[in-house]
Design a protein around this motif. Sequence first.
Motif, PDB file in Angstrom:
ATOM      1  N   VAL A   1      67.275  -9.366  90.662  1.00  0.00           N
ATOM      2  CA  VAL A   1      67.511  -9.891  92.354  1.00  0.00           C
ATOM      3  C   VAL A   1      66.236  -9.133  92.787  1.00  0.00           C
ATOM      4  O   VAL A   1      65.590  -9.591  93.553  1.00  0.00           O
ATOM      5  N   GLY A   2      66.207  -7.958  92.784  1.00  0.00           N
ATOM      6  CA  GLY A   2      65.231  -7.208  93.310  1.00  0.00           C
ATOM      7  C   GLY A   2      63.823  -7.634  92.853  1.00  0.00           C
ATOM      8  O   GLY A   2      62.971  -7.759  93.966  1.00  0.00           O
ATOM      9  N   GLY A   3      63.621  -7.705  91.635  1.00  0.00           N
ATOM     10  CA  GLY A   3      62.231  -8.248  91.163  1.00  0.00           C
ATOM     11  C   GLY A   3      61.925  -9.490  91.680  1.00  0.00           C
ATOM     12  O   GLY A   3      60.700  -9.881  92.224  1.00  0.00           O
ATOM     13  N   LEU A   4      62.908 -10.550  91.710  1.00  0.00           N
ATOM     14  CA  LEU A   4      62.676 -11.789  91.957  1.00  0.00           C
ATOM     15  C   LEU A   4      62.306 -11.853  93.401  1.00  0.00           C
ATOM     16  O   LEU A   4      61.227 -12.623  93.994  1.00  0.00           O
ATOM     17  N   THR A   5      63.148 -11.171  94.579  1.00  0.00           N
ATOM     18  CA  THR A   5      62.719 -11.322  95.708  1.00  0.00           C
ATOM     19  C   THR A   5      61.540 -10.861  96.125  1.00  0.00           C
ATOM     20  O   THR A   5      60.771 -11.347  96.904  1.00  0.00           O
ATOM     21  N   ALA A   6      61.180  -9.530  95.660  1.00  0.00           N
ATOM     22  CA  ALA A   6      59.819  -8.847  95.834  1.00  0.00           C
ATOM     23  C   ALA A   6      58.857  -9.795  95.454  1.00  0.00           C
ATOM     24  O   ALA A   6      57.831 -10.057  95.994  1.00  0.00           O
ATOM     25  N   ALA A   7      58.867 -10.429  94.249  1.00  0.00           N
ATOM     26  CA  ALA A   7      57.657 -11.241  93.823  1.00  0.00           C
ATOM     27  C   ALA A   7      57.502 -12.315  94.711  1.00  0.00           C
ATOM     28  O   ALA A   7      56.755 -12.802  94.944  1.00  0.00           O
ATOM     29  N   LEU A   8      58.735 -13.170  95.153  1.00  0.00           N
ATOM     30  CA  LEU A   8      58.464 -14.197  96.037  1.00  0.00           C
ATOM     31  C   LEU A   8      57.775 -13.799  97.466  1.00  0.00           C
ATOM     32  O   LEU A   8      57.296 -14.649  98.018  1.00  0.00           O
ATOM     33  N   LEU A   9      58.217 -12.782  97.866  1.00  0.00           N
ATOM     34  CA  LEU A   9      57.891 -12.288  99.073  1.00  0.00           C
ATOM     35  C   LEU A   9      56.326 -12.290  98.886  1.00  0.00           C
ATOM     36  O   LEU A   9      55.670 -12.461  99.776  1.00  0.00           O
ATOM     37  N   MET A  10      55.913 -11.475  97.640  1.00  0.00           N
ATOM     38  CA  MET A  10      54.612 -11.045  97.792  1.00  0.00           C
ATOM     39  C   MET A  10      53.492 -12.460  97.389  1.00  0.00           C
ATOM     40  O   MET A  10      52.621 -12.453  97.997  1.00  0.00           O
ATOM     41  N   VAL A  11      54.121 -13.388  96.791  1.00  0.00           N
ATOM     42  CA  VAL A  11      53.475 -14.643  96.594  1.00  0.00           C
ATOM     43  C   VAL A  11      53.375 -15.409  98.075  1.00  0.00           C
ATOM     44  O   VAL A  11      52.348 -15.772  98.180  1.00  0.00           O
ATOM     45  N   SER A  12      54.236 -15.366  98.769  1.00  0.00           N
ATOM     46  CA  SER A  12      54.298 -16.043 100.033  1.00  0.00           C
ATOM     47  C   SER A  12      53.373 -15.428 100.879  1.00  0.00           C
ATOM     48  O   SER A  12      52.633 -16.085 101.659  1.00  0.00           O
ATOM     49  N   LEU A  13      53.464 -14.054 101.065  1.00  0.00           N
ATOM     50  CA  LEU A  13      52.509 -13.266 101.800  1.00  0.00           C
ATOM     51  C   LEU A  13      50.930 -13.586 101.388  1.00  0.00           C
ATOM     52  O   LEU A  13      50.286 -13.914 102.400  1.00  0.00           O
ATOM     53  N   ASN A  14      50.733 -13.451 100.205  1.00  0.00           N
ATOM     54  CA  ASN A  14      49.411 -13.809  99.690  1.00  0.00           C
ATOM     55  C   ASN A  14      48.873 -15.139  99.999  1.00  0.00           C
ATOM     56  O   ASN A  14      47.767 -15.278 100.082  1.00  0.00           O
ATOM     57  N   ALA A  15      49.944 -16.170  99.786  1.00  0.00           N
ATOM     58  CA  ALA A  15      49.339 -17.435 100.327  1.00  0.00           C
ATOM     59  C   ALA A  15      49.377 -17.817 101.992  1.00  0.00           C
ATOM     60  O   ALA A  15      48.204 -18.375 102.135  1.00  0.00           O
ATOM     61  N   ALA A  16      50.007 -16.923 102.514  1.00  0.00           N
ATOM     62  CA  ALA A  16      49.883 -17.034 104.005  1.00  0.00           C
ATOM     63  C   ALA A  16      48.561 -16.254 104.435  1.00  0.00           C
ATOM     64  O   ALA A  16      47.701 -16.938 105.215  1.00  0.00           O
ATOM     65  N   ILE A  17      48.084 -15.293 103.877  1.00  0.00           N
ATOM     66  CA  ILE A  17      46.951 -14.743 104.172  1.00  0.00           C
ATOM     67  C   ILE A  17      45.617 -15.327 103.370  1.00  0.00           C
ATOM     68  O   ILE A  17      44.735 -15.455 104.253  1.00  0.00           O
ATOM     69  N   LEU A  18      45.703 -16.170 102.362  1.00  0.00           N
ATOM     70  CA  LEU A  18      44.864 -17.116 101.826  1.00  0.00           C
ATOM     71  C   LEU A  18      44.373 -18.213 102.759  1.00  0.00           C
ATOM     72  O   LEU A  18      43.623 -18.564 103.419  1.00  0.00           O
ATOM     73  N   ASN A  19      45.793 -18.752 103.261  1.00  0.00           N
ATOM     74  CA  ASN A  19      45.427 -19.916 104.325  1.00  0.00           C
ATOM     75  C   ASN A  19      44.985 -19.394 105.666  1.00  0.00           C
ATOM     76  O   ASN A  19      44.192 -20.335 106.243  1.00  0.00           O
ATOM     77  N   ALA A  20      45.510 -18.180 106.136  1.00  0.00           N
ATOM     78  CA  ALA A  20      44.796 -17.913 107.382  1.00  0.00           C
ATOM     79  C   ALA A  20      43.202 -17.708 107.370  1.00  0.00           C
ATOM     80  O   ALA A  20      42.463 -18.015 107.982  1.00  0.00           O
ATOM     81  N   PHE A  21      42.892 -17.146 106.080  1.00  0.00           N
ATOM     82  CA  PHE A  21      41.465 -16.630 105.806  1.00  0.00           C
ATOM     83  C   PHE A  21      40.638 -18.124 105.692  1.00  0.00           C
ATOM     84  O   PHE A  21      39.525 -18.252 106.077  1.00  0.00           O
ATOM     85  N   CYS A  22      41.279 -19.281 105.014  1.00  0.00           N
ATOM     86  CA  CYS A  22      40.695 -20.563 104.767  1.00  0.00           C
ATOM     87  C   CYS A  22      40.421 -21.159 106.208  1.00  0.00           C
ATOM     88  O   CYS A  22      39.657 -22.121 106.473  1.00  0.00           O
TER      89      CYS A  22
END
Length: 425
Positions: free
Chosen positions: A404-425
Amino acid sequence: MLAVIALAEQTALNSISPYLPEMTKSFPEVKEGQAGLYVGLIASSFALAQFTTNFFWGWLSDKIGRKPVIIIGTFLTMCCFLPFGFCKTLWQAVLVQALMGLVNGNSGVVSTCLGEITDRSNQSRAFTYLPVVYGIGGITGPIVGGVLVFYKNPLNHGRPNPYPYLLPNLFSAVVLAIDLVVCMFFLEESLDEAKNLPPLGKRLSSLFTWIWQSTSSSRPTYVRRLLGKRKNHDSQHLDGIDEEDEDDDESDVDTSESAPALFPHTNGEELSRKEILNRDTILLLVTYFIFQLANISYNSLYPIFAEEQPPTGRGLKPEEVGLSLSFAGAITIIFQVGIFGKLRGKLGNKMAYRVSLAFFVAAFALMPWVGYKDGKSGQGMSSGSAWLWFELGLVLVIKTIAGVGGLTAALLMVSLNAAILNAFC
């Protein structure tokens, strides 16, 4: 609605685990002592098939919308559960599981929808509760798979049941059928470009109409314009037609007919492969591969270990395995709702992810030391049924925290990385 979809799918998919080892042993091709190998083969056929089509379902959801893809995936998965209960040979089980993996891309699309209907103010909360839904499915699914297996014929208790694993699959198909109806009426489209399109049924009708008109002798204006665009452009250059004549010709064409709306109109902006596969994304994908390797391996190995006879396993029945997995699902909910949010707030996503990987190491290392019911079959940490369940529960708690901890942390890091990428673009 996304929670309902995830719950129904997790209930159906988790219902297979408790009885799969015993079902595999019943196949005539499986020799004694080879159940683990063929359980892995069946589970891997699902995962490999799902891997080959996940990108396709993601691409298709970008083209026609999220809701149609979820509806299609739910319907086809439901259809695969019906024949799985009738499987009597190994190749039949492998084939059905492979088909189920090919048509099942809902997990990725659901996560995408969740990211689209949330923002940075509530995204962490939403993705924290997604594993809670998986945990509820981890309770209901194993109970269904363990309790609804009938070895005696329900209509004639004096005879064995020719299809003892049929009822759990029928129940899972009914759950997915209810989910399908609910999705069709209540799920809203989350892809902005597809929100203004006609309903799915009308689009399917338009698609067949378009195909029919494209192949008929008298094509409507929009089809003639589409198919003859390049040809007319070349002929105009050869005949020396100027731009004014071209405009006059186009104005004479009947424009009352327009192409049916089948796909969403996008602005044409696409991220390059270099922008998507940056350093952080690649590192996250590599570590997430290791995490899922551990998670799926454990989920596949545990029923085999629990049901195999001593000294190899612990001699549990399918219903006992189902109850133990339901206990792990309950721990998932308690940990996710009451504990993980506070821990993640103190540790951060990256450290929570690292701790989860470490907990998986502990879960794998401790499992072989779980004792036996009678205490005479091997060298466990203790003996007796009570100690067996205590130790088994302890290891399952450690594994659940890791998953549970690994899945949630990984999903949040993926979403945060995607949000940063979209903001940058």
